[in-house]
Scaffold this motif. Structure first.
Motif, short mmCIF file in Angstrom:
data_model
loop_
_atom_site.label_atom_id
_atom_site.label_comp_id
_atom_site.label_asym_id
_atom_site.label_seq_id
_atom_site.Cartn_x
_atom_site.Cartn_y
_atom_site.Cartn_z
N TYR A 81 0.68 -1.16 -0.18
CA TYR A 81 0.09 0.00 0.02
C TYR A 81 0.88 1.25 0.05
N HIS B 73 -7.32 -2.78 10.89
CA HIS B 73 -8.11 -3.89 10.19
C HIS B 73 -7.86 -5.22 10.87
N LYS C 158 -10.19 -2.91 -1.33
CA LYS C 158 -10.96 -2.00 -1.60
C LYS C 158 -11.18 -0.98 -0.63
N THR C 159 -11.17 -1.44 0.77
CA THR C 159 -10.96 -0.51 1.88
C THR C 159 -9.49 0.35 2.06
N LYS D 171 -7.79 1.13 -0.59
CA LYS D 171 -7.46 2.13 -1.69
C LYS D 171 -8.25 3.34 -1.12
N LYS D 172 -8.95 3.39 -0.26
CA LYS D 172 -9.83 4.78 0.20
C LYS D 172 -8.65 5.53 0.80
N GLU D 173 -7.79 4.91 1.37
CA GLU D 173 -6.73 5.68 2.05
C GLU D 173 -5.35 5.82 1.39
N TYR D 174 -5.23 4.67 0.65
CA TYR D 174 -3.79 4.45 -0.26
C TYR D 174 -4.41 4.07 -1.59
N PRO D 175 -4.69 4.99 -2.68
CA PRO D 175 -5.23 4.66 -3.88
C PRO D 175 -4.25 3.92 -4.97
#
Length: 263
Positions: free
Chosen positions: A196, A216, A247-248, A250-254
């Motif tokens: 990430y 997590h 998916k979760t 990527k909200k913080e680390y695209p």
């Protein structure tokens, strides 16, 4: 014969008194005088264990009643950690085992015996896993008493105490494989990790790894190559679970992506 029985009972009582005096011969606890190498001592390998016959009844110490949490499956606690050494080394723990200050063990006031917990030193983020087989500490503000070896690995020997977070590692009764065995079995089918972030800061790598583990509830790690740290979360054995976690993340680390390692 009667005199012989009386003599035998007297010897047993004297022996018990002698052991009791020996246990408390030090006014204050202290570190061992001869310290063996501790670098090779690893965390315990958590697994399901039935509750021991001793040490799992509610009890009273110094006028305070303590309840044993027999059916607990989740626990996160933050508070003080202390350690105990020579004063109790070789004596019986609350569940009837011998205390070894060079083993990775601990004492807790309420957890069923034995239990396994992950302990994090909040000052330096060092982590260990210990097996709880004793009762204590009975001091205000302290939540766990560590063996000398465990405290040494967390760097709280010199200060005597430190602020920690503890997390219970629970295994259902039907799940009789250990944490290590589970990881080894999962690797047979290949493993998935999520990368990430890449950073040049070791401090940032450690901080973010701890944050994602707590957020997590999944293991995290980082690999160092040259002057860069590659931050990853996993391993996971389910592609579906990895995709959902991605998916979760990527909200913080695209720029996060999945790495699949074949067995």
């Amino acid at each position: 014969m009667k005199n012989l029985i009386l003599f035998s009972l007297t010897c047993i009582l004297l022996s018990a008194c002698s052991n009791d005096r020996e246990r408390y011969q030090y006014h204050d606890d202290h570190a061992p005088t001869a310290i063996p190498p501790l670098a090779h001592i690893e965390d315990v390998n958590p697994r399901y264990e039935p509750q021991s016959r001793g040490g799992n009844k509610d009890y009273r110490v110094r006028g305070i009643n303590y309840k044993v949490w027999r059916d607990i499956t989740e626990l996160t606690e933050t508070g003080g950690a202390s350690w105990y050494g020579n004063k109790f080394h070789g004596h019986l723990t609350s569940n009837g085992e011998r205390y070894n200050m060079f083993a990775m063990s601990a004492a807790h006031k309420n957890l069923p015996l034995p239990s396994y917990v992950q302990v994090t030193n909040l000052a330096n983020k060092k982590q260990i896993i210990v097996r709880v087989n004793d009762r204590g500490p009975f001091h205000k503000g302290r939540i766990i008493d560590l063996s000398y070896a465990a405290a040494k690995k967390l760097d709280i020997i010199q200060a005597g105490t430190g602020q920690v977070e503890i997390k219970l590692i629970h295994f259902p009764e039907h799940e009789n494989t250990s944490l290590l065995e589970k990881q080894q079995n999962e690797s047979i089918y290949g493993t998935f990790t999520i990368q990430y972030l890449v950073t040049s800061s070791a401090a940032k790598a450690t901080q973010l790894s701890n944050q994602l583990t707590n957020k997590h509830n999944v293991a995290t790690f980082f690999e160092q190559k040259n002057n860069l740290y590659y931050l990853r979360i996993g391993p996971l054995n389910s592609e579906a679970k990895t995709e959902a976690l991605l998916k979760t993340i990527k909200k913080e680390y695209p720029k996060a992506y999945i790495i699949h390692q074949e067995p």
